[in-house]
Write a protein that holds these residues in place. Structure first.
Motif, PDB file in Angstrom:
ATOM      1  N   LEU A  64       0.838  -1.196   0.000  1.00 56.80           N
ATOM      2  CA  LEU A  64       0.000   0.000   0.000  1.00 56.80           C
ATOM      3  C   LEU A  64       0.871   1.242   0.000  1.00 56.80           C
ATOM      4  O   LEU A  64       1.944   1.259   0.617  1.00 56.80           O
ATOM      5  N   ALA A  65       0.413   2.284  -0.673  1.00 52.87           N
ATOM      6  CA  ALA A  65       1.099   3.578  -0.669  1.00 52.87           C
ATOM      7  C   ALA A  65       0.044   4.667  -0.593  1.00 52.87           C
ATOM      8  O   ALA A  65      -0.961   4.613  -1.296  1.00 52.87           O
ATOM      9  N   VAL A  66       0.273   5.645   0.266  1.00 52.29           N
ATOM     10  CA  VAL A  66      -0.697   6.722   0.464  1.00 52.29           C
ATOM     11  C   VAL A  66       0.023   8.064   0.381  1.00 52.29           C
ATOM     12  O   VAL A  66       1.073   8.258   1.003  1.00 52.29           O
ATOM     13  N   THR A  67      -0.558   8.975  -0.383  1.00 48.72           N
ATOM     14  CA  THR A  67      -0.002  10.316  -0.573  1.00 48.72           C
ATOM     15  C   THR A  67      -0.876  11.333   0.138  1.00 48.72           C
ATOM     16  O   THR A  67      -2.098  11.333  -0.043  1.00 48.72           O
ATOM     17  N   PRO A  68      -0.300  12.227   0.947  1.00 51.56           N
ATOM     18  CA  PRO A  68      -1.099  13.243   1.637  1.00 51.56           C
ATOM     19  C   PRO A  68      -1.465  14.381   0.688  1.00 51.56           C
ATOM     20  O   PRO A  68      -0.924  14.493  -0.416  1.00 51.56           O
ATOM     21  N   MET A  69      -2.367  15.234   1.147  1.00 50.28           N
ATOM     22  CA  MET A  69      -2.661  16.454   0.397  1.00 50.28           C
ATOM     23  C   MET A  69      -1.450  17.374   0.440  1.00 50.28           C
ATOM     24  O   MET A  69      -0.758  17.463   1.459  1.00 50.28           O
ATOM     25  N   GLU A  70      -1.175  18.073  -0.643  1.00 50.88           N
ATOM     26  CA  GLU A  70       0.003  18.930  -0.718  1.00 50.88           C
ATOM     27  C   GLU A  70      -0.015  20.006   0.354  1.00 50.88           C
ATOM     28  O   GLU A  70       1.011  20.334   0.950  1.00 50.88           O
ATOM     29  N   LYS A  71      -1.179  20.582   0.648  1.00 50.19           N
ATOM     30  CA  LYS A  71      -1.237  21.668   1.631  1.00 50.19           C
ATOM     31  C   LYS A  71      -0.978  21.172   3.059  1.00 50.19           C
ATOM     32  O   LYS A  71      -0.756  21.975   3.964  1.00 50.19           O
ATOM     33  N   ASN A  72      -1.005  19.851   3.247  1.00 47.24           N
ATOM     34  CA  ASN A  72      -0.779  19.284   4.568  1.00 47.24           C
ATOM     35  C   ASN A  72       0.440  18.363   4.547  1.00 47.24           C
ATOM     36  O   ASN A  72       0.535  17.419   5.314  1.00 47.24           O
ATOM     37  N   ASN A  73       1.395  18.637   3.649  1.00 49.22           N
ATOM     38  CA  ASN A  73       2.502  17.736   3.382  1.00 49.22           C
ATOM     39  C   ASN A  73       3.682  18.006   4.313  1.00 49.22           C
ATOM     40  O   ASN A  73       4.256  19.095   4.306  1.00 49.22           O
ATOM     41  N   ARG A  74       4.044  17.010   5.114  1.00 47.85           N
ATOM     42  CA  ARG A  74       5.182  17.140   6.032  1.00 47.85           C
ATOM     43  C   ARG A  74       6.499  16.687   5.399  1.00 47.85           C
ATOM     44  O   ARG A  74       7.548  16.782   6.024  1.00 47.85           O
ATOM     45  N   HIS A  75       6.439  16.117   4.199  1.00 49.33           N
ATOM     46  CA  HIS A  75       7.627  15.668   3.467  1.00 49.33           C
ATOM     47  C   HIS A  75       8.421  14.637   4.266  1.00 49.33           C
ATOM     48  O   HIS A  75       9.652  14.646   4.254  1.00 49.33           O
ATOM     49  N   GLN A  76       7.713  13.768   4.950  1.00 49.07           N
ATOM     50  CA  GLN A  76       8.299  12.638   5.660  1.00 49.07           C
ATOM     51  C   GLN A  76       7.504  11.384   5.314  1.00 49.07           C
ATOM     52  O   GLN A  76       6.309  11.461   4.990  1.00 49.07           O
ATOM     53  N   LEU A  77       8.161  10.229   5.392  1.00 47.77           N
ATOM     54  CA  LEU A  77       7.554   8.966   4.974  1.00 47.77           C
ATOM     55  C   LEU A  77       7.468   7.994   6.142  1.00 47.77           C
ATOM     56  O   LEU A  77       8.481   7.684   6.781  1.00 47.77           O
TER      57      LEU A  77
END
Length: 318
Positions: A64-77
């Motif tokens: 599974l892979a999930v991408t956050p919304m850009e405006k709420n992006n912490r740039h961590q995985l």
């Protein structure tokens, strides 16, 4: 191939979180699914492991892979590692929750059919160490598991990230020269996966480590935690957080001893937490006594979202 790619709203998550999504194998668990607050949208994808690299096989389900919304992006995985017999697809709700917090998330399908406690009564003091090493890197050192380097956890993660980056450039920030950007990764795991996450933190300098209902790496013959847990790892010990149940059938006292050694705590300080309640503490070992039939799986129940927020905030603090 890419099996699924869709935007999931909070309304859709409400439907997901209103039912149990787990078929409970011997050592897996059922997650209590409740609605998330807010209107954020996240992108869920499932990826067949065999499409990410030659020789990689599907064990239970797609990654599974999930991408956050850009405006709420912490740039961590956040890299989530299931427990024994656990499938990645069973973590759809869990992953989506962390994505709504702003994290990219992947949950890995991997070779996890051998229970960690196969080493519990071993007279070989290196049993757990070799168990972890072979699953993590594919080194032929354990007589308990058979994992080659291609299907090791590190290679499966690497190939998944490379695949995702080819599909969408937003994933490129988690690679450097084709290898994982460990400094941007938070390793998390449940049960057997908790030990893998901690072991990964010893091997690489991660952003943080989250352990749920584990590790189980206690040598009963020697009455001591496995040696690998006390070595000085590359991830600072202040970035390890654990969440345990005091009546876990896999022995809470052993788990606490394991975590304390990983954290290099001479004195074990824990904080009792409650469902749906924010955590106000400075401690890194959280415990619950919630009355649920599946106590081992209770730590990944959605009623503990405030606890997860506390854990990941502490693990990733500047």
């Amino acid at each position: 191939m890419l099996k699924e790619s869709k935007i999931v709203s909070s309304n859709e998550l409400t439907h997901l979180f209103s039912m149990f999504v787990l078929r409970t194998p011997l050592l897996f668990f059922a997650v209590l699914l409740l609605p998330l607050v807010g209107r954020a949208q996240v992108k869920l994808q499932s990826v067949s492991p065999e499409t990410t690299g030659a020789g990689i096989s599907t064990v239970h389900s797609p990654h599974l892979a999930v991408t956050p919304m850009e405006k709420n992006n912490r740039h961590q995985l956040l890299v989530m590692i299931p427990g024994t017999g656990g499938s990645a697809v069973h973590f759809r709700a869990f992953d989506s929750c962390f994505a709504e917090m702003g994290y990219y998330v992947v949950t890995l399908d991997y070779l996890n059919n051998v229970i960690t406690t196969v080493c519990s009564k071993s007279e070989d003091s290196t049993c757990f160490d070799h168990f972890r090493q072979e699953i993590m890197f594919g080194s032929p050192v354990s007589d308990k598991v058979a994992v080659d380097s291609v299907n090791s956890l590190v290679n499966r993660l690497t190939k998944l990230l490379q695949y995702l980056a080819k599909q969408d450039v937003v994933w490129e920030e988690f690679l450097r020269h084709g290898q994982p950007r460990w400094d941007k990764i938070i390793a998390a795991g449940h049960s057997q996966g908790a030990g893998h996450a901690a072991y990964m933190g010893k091997q690489f300098k991660l952003r943080g480590v989250l352990m749920f209902s584990g590790p189980q790496d206690y040598l009963q013959y020697f009455n001591a935690p496995a040696h690998w847990q006390e070595v000085n790892g590359r991830t600072p010990v202040s970035r390890y957080y654990a969440f345990l149940h005091v009546q876990d059938p896999f022995n809470y006292q052993y788990q606490v001893a394991d975590v304390a050694l990983i954290n290099h705590h001479a004195v074990t300080d824990t904080t009792m937490v409650q469902p749906q309640t924010p955590v106000h503490s400075t401690r890194s070992i959280l415990v619950t006594d919630i009355n649920k039939s599946d106590k081992h799986g209770s730590t990944v129940g959605m009623e503990f979202i405030p606890v997860w927020k506390y854990m990941i905030s502490g693990a990733t603090k500047p």
